[in-house]
Scaffold this motif. Structure first.
Motif, mmCIF file in Angstrom:
data_model
loop_
_atom_site.group_PDB
_atom_site.id
_atom_site.type_symbol
_atom_site.label_atom_id
_atom_site.label_comp_id
_atom_site.label_asym_id
_atom_site.label_seq_id
_atom_site.Cartn_x
_atom_site.Cartn_y
_atom_site.Cartn_z
ATOM 1 N N ILE A 2 17.964 -13.026 29.011
ATOM 2 C CA ILE A 2 18.701 -12.889 30.271
ATOM 3 C C ILE A 2 20.162 -13.310 30.108
ATOM 4 N N TYR A 3 20.406 -14.501 29.516
ATOM 5 C CA TYR A 3 21.797 -14.961 29.477
ATOM 6 C C TYR A 3 22.590 -14.230 28.408
ATOM 7 N N GLY A 4 23.917 -14.319 28.522
ATOM 8 C CA GLY A 4 24.787 -13.559 27.634
ATOM 9 C C GLY A 4 24.798 -12.077 27.978
ATOM 10 N N GLY A 5 24.357 -11.732 29.190
ATOM 11 C CA GLY A 5 24.165 -10.341 29.581
ATOM 12 C C GLY A 5 22.742 -9.941 29.301
ATOM 13 N N SER A 6 21.983 -9.618 30.322
ATOM 14 C CA SER A 6 20.553 -9.354 30.154
ATOM 15 C C SER A 6 20.330 -8.223 29.153
ATOM 16 N N ASN A 7 19.145 -8.210 28.549
ATOM 17 C CA ASN A 7 18.841 -7.180 27.560
ATOM 18 C C ASN A 7 18.852 -5.783 28.166
ATOM 19 N N GLU A 8 18.565 -5.670 29.452
ATOM 20 C CA GLU A 8 18.641 -4.366 30.109
ATOM 21 C C GLU A 8 20.090 -3.859 30.116
ATOM 22 N N ILE A 9 21.028 -4.780 30.406
ATOM 23 C CA ILE A 9 22.447 -4.413 30.385
ATOM 24 C C ILE A 9 22.885 -4.053 28.967
ATOM 25 N N GLN A 10 22.392 -4.805 27.981
ATOM 26 C CA GLN A 10 22.756 -4.516 26.587
ATOM 27 C C GLN A 10 22.290 -3.124 26.180
ATOM 28 N N ARG A 11 21.117 -2.721 26.633
ATOM 29 C CA ARG A 11 20.621 -1.381 26.301
ATOM 30 C C ARG A 11 21.496 -0.302 26.955
ATOM 31 N N ASN A 12 22.007 -0.583 28.150
ATOM 32 C CA ASN A 12 22.937 0.360 28.781
ATOM 33 C C ASN A 12 24.219 0.485 27.963
ATOM 34 N N ILE A 13 24.712 -0.658 27.436
ATOM 35 C CA ILE A 13 25.921 -0.644 26.615
ATOM 36 C C ILE A 13 25.691 0.186 25.351
ATOM 37 N N GLY A 17 24.743 -13.460 42.055
ATOM 38 C CA GLY A 17 25.014 -12.043 42.264
ATOM 39 C C GLY A 17 25.966 -11.436 41.259
ATOM 40 N N SER A 18 26.471 -12.240 40.325
ATOM 41 C CA SER A 18 27.397 -11.731 39.300
ATOM 42 C C SER A 18 27.018 -12.343 37.960
ATOM 43 N N GLY A 19 25.868 -11.942 37.448
ATOM 44 C CA GLY A 19 25.412 -12.456 36.169
ATOM 45 C C GLY A 19 25.758 -11.483 35.059
ATOM 46 N N SER A 20 24.936 -10.457 34.906
ATOM 47 C CA SER A 20 25.215 -9.457 33.879
ATOM 48 C C SER A 20 26.403 -8.574 34.260
ATOM 49 N N ASP A 21 26.669 -8.436 35.554
ATOM 50 C CA ASP A 21 27.811 -7.645 36.027
ATOM 51 C C ASP A 21 28.988 -8.581 36.270
ATOM 52 N N LEU A 22 29.618 -9.030 35.184
ATOM 53 C CA LEU A 22 30.679 -10.024 35.309
ATOM 54 C C LEU A 22 31.920 -9.478 35.996
ATOM 55 N N ALA A 23 32.096 -8.173 36.014
ATOM 56 C CA ALA A 23 33.270 -7.608 36.672
ATOM 57 C C ALA A 23 33.237 -7.817 38.183
ATOM 58 N N SER A 24 32.092 -8.245 38.721
ATOM 59 C CA SER A 24 31.978 -8.454 40.168
ATOM 60 C C SER A 24 32.179 -9.915 40.574
ATOM 61 N N LYS A 40 17.615 -7.558 19.933
ATOM 62 C CA LYS A 40 16.577 -7.750 18.926
ATOM 63 C C LYS A 40 16.384 -9.223 18.591
ATOM 64 N N GLY A 41 17.481 -9.979 18.498
ATOM 65 C CA GLY A 41 17.377 -11.393 18.152
ATOM 66 C C GLY A 41 16.609 -12.191 19.181
ATOM 67 N N THR A 42 16.874 -11.933 20.451
ATOM 68 C CA THR A 42 16.176 -12.692 21.500
ATOM 69 C C THR A 42 14.702 -12.308 21.578
ATOM 70 N N GLU A 43 14.407 -11.025 21.378
ATOM 71 C CA GLU A 43 13.006 -10.600 21.412
ATOM 72 C C GLU A 43 12.221 -11.213 20.251
ATOM 73 N N ILE A 44 12.847 -11.302 19.090
ATOM 74 C CA ILE A 44 12.176 -11.893 17.930
ATOM 75 C C ILE A 44 11.876 -13.367 18.179
ATOM 76 N N SER A 77 26.952 -5.905 18.611
ATOM 77 C CA SER A 77 26.578 -7.240 19.070
ATOM 78 C C SER A 77 25.508 -7.167 20.141
ATOM 79 N N SER A 78 25.504 -6.093 20.931
ATOM 80 C CA SER A 78 24.444 -5.899 21.925
ATOM 81 C C SER A 78 23.110 -5.644 21.234
ATOM 82 N N MET A 79 23.132 -4.875 20.139
ATOM 83 C CA MET A 79 21.912 -4.641 19.376
ATOM 84 C C MET A 79 21.340 -5.954 18.851
ATOM 85 N N LEU A 80 22.221 -6.787 18.304
ATOM 86 C CA LEU A 80 21.776 -8.075 17.775
ATOM 87 C C LEU A 80 21.217 -8.959 18.883
ATOM 88 N N LYS A 81 21.878 -8.924 20.026
ATOM 89 C CA LYS A 81 21.436 -9.770 21.142
ATOM 90 C C LYS A 81 20.029 -9.376 21.588
#
Length: 398
Positions: A379-390, A132-139, A322-326, A316-320
């Motif tokens: 998914i790990y390192g903060g999911s790509n959906e979270i990175q797009r929000n950042i 329940g606290s993966g991409s939302d590490l503040a929780s 694009k890099g994972t999708e590639i 770094s979110s941009m790299l995360k």
């Protein structure tokens, strides 16, 4: 910035190639090329080889035993290692925890922990994600309550990569339940051999035991294992995550994988036509190569900014993303090349003497395993959906 290599940088390219040619064990490079998981002993063997050269701590300042390399040198080293199919330098201690200790740790913590990282005395894993606290590490809900000279830790961490290899874990823990999310978190170093720690394996989609869940029940942690200020661990967490997300981009590994795809597509034929000449396949291959070239440039800009004293943020979110999708697209292309051989394991009657692409039967077995394993990259390192929000918030002001 000038993206052309200087004569000194070209010379360093050759120095790294020579080192790898002379010191990289063939049996290790073959396992890496085949996409196989390495044992702890094999990782430690490679770490020791690189450390003897003085190149293990490529991100560290010289005064702490690092190389003192600039951004371009680090990029060259990682790129050449990937192309040579060298085992990756495990990042949790050397590239993630160490920068945090160097920036936020006490003099005593630097003196104790940094040499042990270089010597291989400690193997670290990361205790961030929770159920329940993966991409939302503040929780995070794992708690650490101060009692005298110790914190008493209770809670659970999950998706702990290579935790079964580790003897230490760095954790985000909640030390103030009444504070706002980010303000009540601390950064704590925990000995996994301490009473009350339990490690349970998680078998992933590819059938491998790579990740774990960790349980803490009244675990006593010395106060001196707190990094930074109590309740200010979010500062450490954000600083560490920029290094993790930049590393997850895996530029060198993507370049090596691209070359593997090209070689394989040159040999694979469909109806007498080489797959690399198929319009649909060639279009996908060209698109991913263009994206990789753009990412290489962005990666150099980000690490150059770090060298200038900055800390990568939304970049770094941009790299995360694009890099994972590639990398996921490249593993998908390998499965296309393998055709009917793209299976987890071959049939007992399969003709393994006639491989579908360079590398032979080992690659036939590992192609789908790699594809399945790398579904987790986005998914790990903060999911790509979270990175797009950042990215939307920090760069677009949305």
């Amino acid at each position: 910035m000038d993206l052309n290599y200087t004569p000194a940088e070209l010379s360093f390219h050759q120095e790294v190639r020579d080192f790898l040619a002379e010191n990289l064990p063939d049996r290790l490079s073959k396992k890496v090329a085949a996409g196989c998981h390495l044992s702890k002993a094999e990782h430690e063997e490679w770490h020791a080889i690189v450390n003897r050269k003085g190149w293990l701590a490529s991100h560290w300042p010289v005064e702490y035993g690092g190389t003192g390399w600039n951004a371009i040198q680090r990029f060259i080293f990682e790129h050449e290692c990937a192309l040579a199919n060298a085992p990756r330098i495990i990042p949790f201690g050397l590239s993630m925890l160490a920068p945090v200790i160097i920036r936020y740790g006490t003099a005593a913590q630097k003196k104790h922990w940094l040499p042990r990282l270089l010597e291989g005395a400690d193997w670290w894993c990361q205790g961030y994600s929770e159920p329940g606290s993966g991409s939302d590490l503040a929780s995070v809900r794992t708690t650490a309550v101060r009692q005298g000279d110790h914190y008493i830790v209770n809670g659970q961490k999950t998706w702990t990569t290579q935790g079964h290899f580790a003897n230490m874990i760095f954790c985000l823990v909640r030390t103030d339940l009444a504070a706002k999310k980010q303000q009540g978190i601390s950064f704590l170093l925990v000995d996994l051999s301490a009473p009350g720690v339990e490690m349970r394996p998680i078998v992933t989609l590819d059938g491998e035991h790579e990740v774990n869940e960790v349980f803490f029940t009244d675990v006593r942690v010395p106060v001196e294992n707190l990094v930074g200020e109590e309740n200010r661990g979010w500062d450490c967490a954000k600083y560490l995550l920029t290094y993790e997300r930049t590393g997850v981009a895996g530029v060198g590994h993507a370049c090596a994988l691209l070359e593997r795809v090209k070689r394989a597509a040159l040999e694979r034929t469909q109806a007498g036509v080489r797959l690399i000449d198929s319009p649909s396949f060639a279009a996908r291959l060209a698109q991913v190569e263009i994206e990789l070239e753009a990412m290489k440039t962005t990666n150099l800009r980000v690490i150059a900014a770090v060298d200038g004293g900055g800390v990568p943020g939304a970049e770094s979110s941009m790299l995360k993303v694009k890099g994972t999708e590639i990398r996921q697209e490249l593993t998908a292309l390998l499965r296309v090349i393998q055709g009917p051989y793209a299976r987890v394991m071959p049939d007992a009657n399969a003709d393994l003497s006639s491989p579908m692409y360079p590398g032979g039967p080992t690659n036939v077995q590992s192609g789908t395993l790699n594809y399945l394993n790398q579904r987790k990259l986005s998914i790990y390192g903060g999911s790509n959906e979270i990175q797009r929000n950042i990215i939307a918030k920090a760069m677009l002001g949305l």
